[in-house]
Design an enzyme around this catalytic site. Structure first.
Site, mmCIF file in Angstrom:
data_model
loop_
_atom_site.group_PDB
_atom_site.id
_atom_site.type_symbol
_atom_site.label_atom_id
_atom_site.label_comp_id
_atom_site.label_asym_id
_atom_site.label_seq_id
_atom_site.Cartn_x
_atom_site.Cartn_y
_atom_site.Cartn_z
ATOM 1 N N GLY A 38 0.657 -1.373 -0.450
ATOM 2 C CA GLY A 38 0.032 -0.084 0.269
ATOM 3 C C GLY A 38 0.773 1.298 0.379
ATOM 4 O O GLY A 38 1.996 1.027 0.157
ATOM 5 N N ASP B 64 -10.164 6.966 8.726
ATOM 6 C CA ASP B 64 -10.131 6.632 7.750
ATOM 7 C C ASP B 64 -10.857 5.757 7.081
ATOM 8 O O ASP B 64 -10.481 4.727 6.526
ATOM 9 C CB ASP B 64 -8.560 6.429 7.161
ATOM 10 C CG ASP B 64 -8.125 6.131 6.401
ATOM 11 O OD1 ASP B 64 -8.734 6.294 5.096
ATOM 12 O OD2 ASP B 64 -7.500 5.537 5.629
#
Lengths: 213, 329
Positions: free
Chosen positions: A10, A124
């Site tokens: 990521g 998030d």
């Protein structure tokens, strides 16, 4: 240590699948960013690793499915946790009809409600950070979260969820968000009024929304 | 097909600009006049007076450089927003008058879309992730299904605004950012400052407040270096997340703050890590300018987009993701 297979690289971290003490596990390592000042980089990686490990465990205690944390290594910014087989919600949404979309996001809303009631914000909320496994929905990636009962922090959490839906799933975002709010409202009760008021304030505060300021 | 000529007028903030482009993407002229406040930040009324006083010479020079007469233009494009009301009104009034006078279409252009389109034109990169950073905007955007979607943005003030305001507090004169970067070169010790990333968004107001408060206490070079590290680091993080999420093949850096060599280095490093190509809009087209309005106006004209003069309202808070961009379909 046993052999590790990279399963995801990521923006912030690398995820490796491995067996840890006989258990199917994931190692999450926050990678050094050479473009950042080394002091700042170390600070960001260690505080987020420590926070994420704590919040994952606390969220579970609030009844929110999350991976089980097995081991934390702050120095290397690593967490070893249980592997969740399943698919990220992001990948499944395009195949959903309106009804299952409403149902799924109502579940997401109730999980976020439990977090907020328990004094945690996720920080998030995107559909990549939600994993559907059979009928259970797991929340992951708590590195931007916080311990707080603050109205503003809760409002930002909801605002981010809405924005994530609008940018990544714009064709269905309306139904998903409605489902989210219904599930969230069931848990939050009367508190939801003030929170939604704050969400629209945050939205107007953002750059250039019609009807703002 | 005959070559078309479009004039673009820009007046959203401190710059009055007039540019002319042709339908094959040549920038024939790009003139501008910038309002520089004697002290403090931009004052909307004073800026609009500046624009009114500079409009006619800027337009005339723009025509001269392009070697064209007013009646050779095929359309007039106007940046209708987002921006400061008084400034937008001045530019819009001028553009409407020209369109009426030469009896050619008036094309409404969104300022943020124009920053992206000029970047696509000059870099020839078709579908990049975009980081648009200026005094008034901080947006990470990518095209999807007919519009430029916003993946991340500032929750409060823009990156350029944060850096400019801090530079003024340090007593640095306009333009502040290059001087701030020069000062930061001498910084050795990192001073912790609020690093605020919320989801895909950033927040710069807490950073500005804290950095300003520390001015009397610490070495200015250390403080400038730390401020830039934190401010650019936050942007780099959300850009990196958007690159990973959207899987776009490249990044385009545009807007006034795109001129920063330090920011360019950081974002180039981010791109290298994700095997993405990195592009920066050249300095003369990075800041606000008329050529970008003209070019975007041409793209819209080609799709048959125009606005009647009597309903060509300015839109102070016209969001990037509200605009349909049919030329991308």
């Amino acid at each position: 240590m046993e052999k590790m297979t990279l399963i995801k690289k990521g923006a912030e971290a690398e995820l490796y699948r491995m067996t840890w003490m006989g258990r199917d596990s994931v190692l999450k390592r926050r990678i050094k960013k050479l473009y950042r000042n080394p002091d700042l980089d170390l600070y960001i990686r260690t505080t987020r690793t420590s926070l994420e490990a704590k919040l994952l465990s606390e969220a579970r205690r609030l009844g929110v499915p999350t991976p089980i944390v097995y081991s934390v290594d702050l120095k290397n910014a690593e967490i070893i946790m249980s592997f969740i087989p399943g698919s990220p919600l992001k990948k499944i949404i395009p195949k959903m009809d309106r009804e299952s979309l409403h149902e799924t996001f109502s579940l997401v809303g109730s999980l976020v409600g439990r977090l907020h009631k328990g004094g945690i914000v996720h920080g998030d909320l995107t559909t990549s950070n939600m994993i559907l496994k059979d009928d259970a929905l797991f929340l992951i990636d708590f590195g931007l979260g916080d311990h707080t009962f603050d109205l503003e922090a809760r409002g930002v959490d909801i605002h981010l969820m809405r924005r994530a839906l609008e940018s990544s799933h714009h064709e269905v975002s309306k139904w998903a968000y409605e489902g989210f709010i219904s599930g969230y409202g069931e848990i939050m009760g009367d508190e939801i009024k003030d929170i939604l008021k704050r969400v629209s304030e945050i939205r107007r505060r953002g750059r250039y929304v019609e009807g703002g300021r | 097909m005959r070559k078309l000529y479009v004039m673009g007028i820009e007046s959203t903030a401190h710059t009055f600009g007039c540019g002319i482009v042709s339908s094959n993407g040549e920038i024939l002229s790009n003139l501008r006049s910038e309002y520089i406040p004697s002290s403090g930040g931009i004052h909307p009324r004073e800026a609009s007076q500046h624009h009114a006083s500079k409009a006619s010479t800027t337009i005339k020079q723009s025509l001269d450089v392009a070697g064209l007469k007013l009646n050779e233009l095929d359309a007039v494009a106007i940046s209708l927003g987002p921006g400061l009301g008084p400034c937008l009104r001045t530019g819009a009034t001028v553009a409407r008058a020209i369109a009426l006078m030469i009896k050619k279409p008036l094309i409404p252009v969104n300022h943020c879309v124009a920053h992206i389109e000029i970047g696509r034109l000059v870099t020839k990169e078709d579908d990049p992730l975009v980081a648009y950073v200026s005094g008034g905007n901080t947006i990470v955007s990518a095209y999807s299904d007919g519009r430029y979607r916003v993946f991340g943005e500032t929750l409060d003030i823009a990156l350029g605004n944060c850096l400019d305001a801090f530079a003024r507090s340090l007593g640095l004169s306009h333009p502040g950012v290059p001087k701030l970067e020069a000062l930061a070169e001498g910084g050795k010790n990192f001073i912790p400052l609020p690093y605020v990333v919320k989801g895909q968004d950033v927040s710069y107001s807490g950073l500005l407040t804290m950095a300003t408060r520390k001015i009397p206490e610490v070495n200015p070079s250390d403080l400038s270096m730390s401020l830039l590290e934190v401010a650019y680091g936050m942007l780099a993080e959300v850009v990196e997340r958007a690159l990973a999420h959207t899987e776009k093949p490249s990044l385009l850096l545009t807007g006034g703050v795109a001129r920063s060599p330090r920011l360019q280095r950081i974002l180039k490093a981010v791109c290298d890590e994700h095997s993405a190509r990195f592009y920066v809009v050249p300095p003369d087209l990075a800041g606000d300018n008329g050529a970008m309005i003209a070019w975007t106006g041409y793209l819209a004209l080609r799709e048959g987009i125009s606005v009647p003069v009597d309903s060509s309202y300015i839109r102070q808070r016209w969001r990037l993701d509200e605009v349909e961009v049919p030329w991308r379909r």
